[in-house]
Design a protein around this motif. Structure first.
Motif, PDB file in Angstrom:
ATOM      1  N   PRO A   1      12.939   3.438  26.215  1.00 25.93           N
ATOM      2  CA  PRO A   1      12.220   2.741  25.133  1.00 25.93           C
ATOM      3  C   PRO A   1      10.734   2.611  25.431  1.00 25.93           C
ATOM      4  N   LYS A   2       9.925   2.790  24.397  1.00 21.92           N
ATOM      5  CA  LYS A   2       8.482   2.642  24.517  1.00 21.92           C
ATOM      6  C   LYS A   2       8.026   1.389  23.767  1.00 21.92           C
ATOM      7  N   LYS A   3       6.797   1.011  24.004  1.00 22.13           N
ATOM      8  CA  LYS A   3       6.244  -0.142  23.298  1.00 22.13           C
ATOM      9  C   LYS A   3       6.061   0.215  21.828  1.00 22.13           C
ATOM     10  N   GLY A   4       6.554  -0.652  20.962  1.00 19.71           N
ATOM     11  CA  GLY A   4       6.463  -0.407  19.531  1.00 19.71           C
ATOM     12  C   GLY A   4       5.417  -1.279  18.864  1.00 19.71           C
ATOM     13  N   LYS A   5       5.704  -1.678  17.653  1.00 20.27           N
ATOM     14  CA  LYS A   5       4.755  -2.442  16.847  1.00 20.27           C
ATOM     15  C   LYS A   5       4.893  -3.936  17.118  1.00 20.27           C
ATOM     16  N   GLU A   6       3.781  -4.625  17.165  1.00 21.01           N
ATOM     17  CA  GLU A   6       3.810  -6.084  17.229  1.00 21.01           C
ATOM     18  C   GLU A   6       3.427  -6.613  15.848  1.00 21.01           C
ATOM     19  N   TRP A   7       4.380  -7.223  15.183  1.00 21.73           N
ATOM     20  CA  TRP A   7       4.163  -7.716  13.834  1.00 21.73           C
ATOM     21  C   TRP A   7       3.357  -9.012  13.865  1.00 21.73           C
ATOM     22  N   PRO A   8       2.528  -9.239  12.847  1.00 20.26           N
ATOM     23  CA  PRO A   8       1.668 -10.438  12.845  1.00 20.26           C
ATOM     24  C   PRO A   8       2.481 -11.730  12.749  1.00 20.26           C
ATOM     25  N   LYS A   9       1.904 -12.785  13.262  1.00 18.65           N
ATOM     26  CA  LYS A   9       2.551 -14.091  13.175  1.00 18.65           C
ATOM     27  C   LYS A   9       2.554 -14.577  11.727  1.00 18.65           C
ATOM     28  N   PRO A  10       3.607 -15.275  11.326  1.00 18.16           N
ATOM     29  CA  PRO A  10       3.653 -15.781   9.944  1.00 18.16           C
ATOM     30  C   PRO A  10       2.542 -16.794   9.684  1.00 18.16           C
ATOM     31  N   GLU A  11       1.934 -16.683   8.528  1.00 18.23           N
ATOM     32  CA  GLU A  11       0.816 -17.564   8.186  1.00 18.23           C
ATOM     33  C   GLU A  11       1.276 -19.025   8.100  1.00 18.23           C
ATOM     34  N   GLY A  12       0.490 -19.881   8.669  1.00 18.55           N
ATOM     35  CA  GLY A  12       0.756 -21.311   8.586  1.00 18.55           C
ATOM     36  C   GLY A  12       1.826 -21.824   9.522  1.00 18.55           C
ATOM     37  N   ALA A  13       2.457 -20.944  10.284  1.00 17.39           N
ATOM     38  CA  ALA A  13       3.528 -21.365  11.190  1.00 17.39           C
ATOM     39  C   ALA A  13       2.950 -22.102  12.396  1.00 17.39           C
ATOM     40  N   LYS A  14       3.521 -23.237  12.714  1.00 23.46           N
ATOM     41  CA  LYS A  14       3.067 -24.041  13.854  1.00 23.46           C
ATOM     42  C   LYS A  14       3.996 -23.916  15.062  1.00 23.46           C
ATOM     43  N   ASN A  15       5.214 -23.447  14.822  1.00 19.14           N
ATOM     44  CA  ASN A  15       6.200 -23.342  15.902  1.00 19.14           C
ATOM     45  C   ASN A  15       6.807 -21.945  15.865  1.00 19.14           C
ATOM     46  N   THR A  16       6.263 -21.033  16.649  1.00 23.00           N
ATOM     47  CA  THR A  16       6.740 -19.645  16.635  1.00 23.00           C
ATOM     48  C   THR A  16       7.312 -19.255  17.995  1.00 23.00           C
ATOM     49  N   ARG A  17       8.151 -18.248  17.950  1.00 20.65           N
ATOM     50  CA  ARG A  17       8.702 -17.691  19.187  1.00 20.65           C
ATOM     51  C   ARG A  17       8.784 -16.186  19.024  1.00 20.65           C
ATOM     52  N   ALA A  18       8.514 -15.457  20.100  1.00 21.10           N
ATOM     53  CA  ALA A  18       8.488 -14.001  20.041  1.00 21.10           C
ATOM     54  C   ALA A  18       9.873 -13.427  20.372  1.00 21.10           C
ATOM     55  N   PHE A  19      10.244 -12.410  19.595  1.00 23.76           N
ATOM     56  CA  PHE A  19      11.508 -11.706  19.821  1.00 23.76           C
ATOM     57  C   PHE A  19      11.207 -10.216  19.937  1.00 23.76           C
ATOM     58  N   LYS A  20      11.578  -9.643  21.072  1.00 20.31           N
ATOM     59  CA  LYS A  20      11.370  -8.217  21.320  1.00 20.31           C
ATOM     60  C   LYS A  20      12.673  -7.501  20.989  1.00 20.31           C
ATOM     61  N   VAL A  21      12.670  -6.699  19.931  1.00 20.17           N
ATOM     62  CA  VAL A  21      13.892  -6.118  19.383  1.00 20.17           C
ATOM     63  C   VAL A  21      13.893  -4.596  19.570  1.00 20.17           C
ATOM     64  N   TYR A  22      15.019  -4.091  20.034  1.00 20.12           N
ATOM     65  CA  TYR A  22      15.202  -2.649  20.239  1.00 20.12           C
ATOM     66  C   TYR A  22      15.303  -1.954  18.887  1.00 20.12           C
ATOM     67  N   ARG A  23      14.488  -0.910  18.701  1.00 23.54           N
ATOM     68  CA  ARG A  23      14.494  -0.156  17.448  1.00 23.54           C
ATOM     69  C   ARG A  23      14.704   1.327  17.733  1.00 23.54           C
ATOM     70  N   TYR A  24      15.630   1.909  16.997  1.00 29.54           N
ATOM     71  CA  TYR A  24      15.863   3.355  17.102  1.00 29.54           C
ATOM     72  C   TYR A  24      16.447   3.857  15.800  1.00 29.54           C
ATOM     73  N   SER A  25      15.886   4.947  15.292  1.00 26.41           N
ATOM     74  CA  SER A  25      16.399   5.560  14.076  1.00 26.41           C
ATOM     75  C   SER A  25      16.541   7.056  14.308  1.00 26.41           C
ATOM     76  N   PRO A  26      17.760   7.596  14.192  1.00 25.08           N
ATOM     77  CA  PRO A  26      17.932   9.039  14.409  1.00 25.08           C
ATOM     78  C   PRO A  26      17.174   9.876  13.392  1.00 25.08           C
ATOM     79  N   GLU A  27      16.935   9.319  12.200  1.00 26.37           N
ATOM     80  CA  GLU A  27      16.187  10.061  11.179  1.00 26.37           C
ATOM     81  C   GLU A  27      14.736  10.264  11.593  1.00 26.37           C
ATOM     82  N   GLU A  28      14.175   9.267  12.282  1.00 29.54           N
ATOM     83  CA  GLU A  28      12.779   9.354  12.699  1.00 29.54           C
ATOM     84  C   GLU A  28      12.610  10.216  13.943  1.00 29.54           C
ATOM     85  N   GLY A  29      13.654  10.228  14.813  1.00 28.13           N
ATOM     86  CA  GLY A  29      13.553  10.981  16.052  1.00 28.13           C
ATOM     87  C   GLY A  29      12.643  10.282  17.050  1.00 28.13           C
ATOM     88  N   GLY A  30      12.415  10.900  18.180  1.00 25.01           N
ATOM     89  CA  GLY A  30      11.570  10.310  19.199  1.00 25.01           C
ATOM     90  C   GLY A  30      12.283   9.233  19.999  1.00 25.01           C
TER      91      GLY A  30
END
Length: 260
Positions: free
Chosen positions: A12-41
Motif C-alpha cells: 500500500p502507498k500513501k493515498g489522499k488525505e481528505w479535508p476536515k469537515p467544516e465547523g467540526a470541533k471534535n475530529t479523529r483521523a481514520f486511515k482506510v485501506y483502498r483498492y479497486s481492481p478497475e483502477e489497477g495499481g
C-alpha cells in the motif's frame, strides 16, 4: 534471517488525505485501506477526518459517515449491525473484529487504521474474497447426519447434551479467527482453519449426529487439522468470545481416543 516481502504491486502507498469537515470541533483521523481492481495499481491508504460529534459510537458508524458525507466510492460489507451476521469483519487498529460492535473509542491512538481481513484476496477496498473460507465450511458438512429413521417429532437431547454445544453454535462465520492464524496464512489452501474446525467439532459432539467416524476420517490429514499449533490468536480476536483452539484440541483428543 528470512526476508519476507510483499508481491510486486501489493504494497500500500500513501493515498489522499481528505479535508476536515467544516465547523467540526471534535475530529479523529481514520486511515482506510483502498483498492479497486478497475483502477489497477497499488492499494493505498486514504485518510479521513471524521466529525465524532455527528457520528455513532461504532467503527461501522464511522464508515457509514464517511460514505454518506465524504467519499461515496468507499466499499465495505455490512448487514445486521447487531453482531450476528459477521458481514462487517475487518482489521481495525491492527486487530481483526467486526465493525458493528467495535467502538472507535476502544482503539488507542488519534489515528485508527481500518483494513480488510489479512491474507485474503481483496475484491475491493475493505471487502475480502471469502470463497475459500466458505468452501472449507462446506467441507465439514455442517448439518445433522443420521442413519436411524427420523422420529415423529424431533431428535431429543438431555440438558447436559445440549450444553455441550454452548460455545460452538454461536459462531457467525466472520472469519476473524481464521485470518488471524499464522498457520492459516501459510497453509490456507490445505489447513481448514479455526472457524471450519470449530464447526466440525460442533457436529462431532452433537449427541444426535451418527457420523462421528466419517467426520473424523475427513479430518485425518497432516494439514486439515494438525496445522494448528495452539497460538491462540483465534480465541483472542473472536467477537463472540468463542475458543476455536479449545475445540481443535478436543478433535485431536477424539482422534487419539479412537486409535487407543
Amino acid at each position: 534471517m528470512v526476508q519476507l516481502t510483499l508481491p510486486k504491486g501489493s504494497a500500500p502507498k500513501k493515498g489522499k488525505e481528505w479535508p476536515k469537515p467544516e465547523g467540526a470541533k471534535n475530529t479523529r483521523a481514520f486511515k482506510v485501506y483502498r483498492y479497486s481492481p478497475e483502477e489497477g495499481g497499488n492499494p493505498r491508504w486514504d485518510t479521513y477526518h471524521v466529525d465524532m460529534d455527528r457520528c455513532g459510537p461504532m467503527v461501522l458508524d464511522v464508515l457509514i459517515w464517511i460514505k454518506n458525507n465524504v467519499d461515496p466510492t468507499l466499499a465495505f460489507r455490512r448487514s445486521c449491525r447487531e453482531g450476528v451476521c459477521g458481514s462487517c469483519s475487518m482489521n481495525i487498529g491492527g486487530q481483526n473484529s467486526i465493525a458493528c460492535t467495535k467502538g472507535w473509542d476502544e482503539v488507542a491512538g488519534r489515528t485508527i487504521t481500518i483494513a480488510p481481513l489479512p491474507h485474503l484476496p481483496v475484491v475491493k477496498d475493505l471487502i475480502p474474497d471469502l470463497t475459500n473460507f466458505y468452501a472449507q465450511h462446506a467441507y465439514v458438512q455442517p448439518f445433522l447426519k443420521t442413519d436411524t429413521p427420523e422420529p415423529e417429532k424431533e431428535w431429543k437431547q438431555s440438558e447436559d447434551q445440549r450444553n455441550e454445544l454452548n460455545g460452538l453454535y454461536e459462531c457467525i462465520l466472520c472469519a476473524c479467527c481464521s485470518t488471524s492464524c499464522p498457520s492459516y496464512w501459510w497453509n490456507g489452501d490445505k489447513y481448514l482453519g479455526p472457524a471450519a474446525l470449530l464447526q466440525a467439532y460442533r457436529w462431532l459432539i452433537d449427541s444426535r449426529d451418527e457420523a462421528t467416524g466419517e467426520r473424523l476420517d475427513d479430518l485425518e490429514d497432516p494439514f486439515k487439522l494438525y496445522r494448528c499449533h495452539t497460538i491462540m490468536n483465534c480465541a483472542q480476536v473472536c467477537p463472540k468470545g468463542l475458543n476455536p483452539a479449545k475445540a481443535i484440541a478436543k478433535i485431536k483428543h477424539m482422534m487419539v481416543e479412537r486409535v487407543a
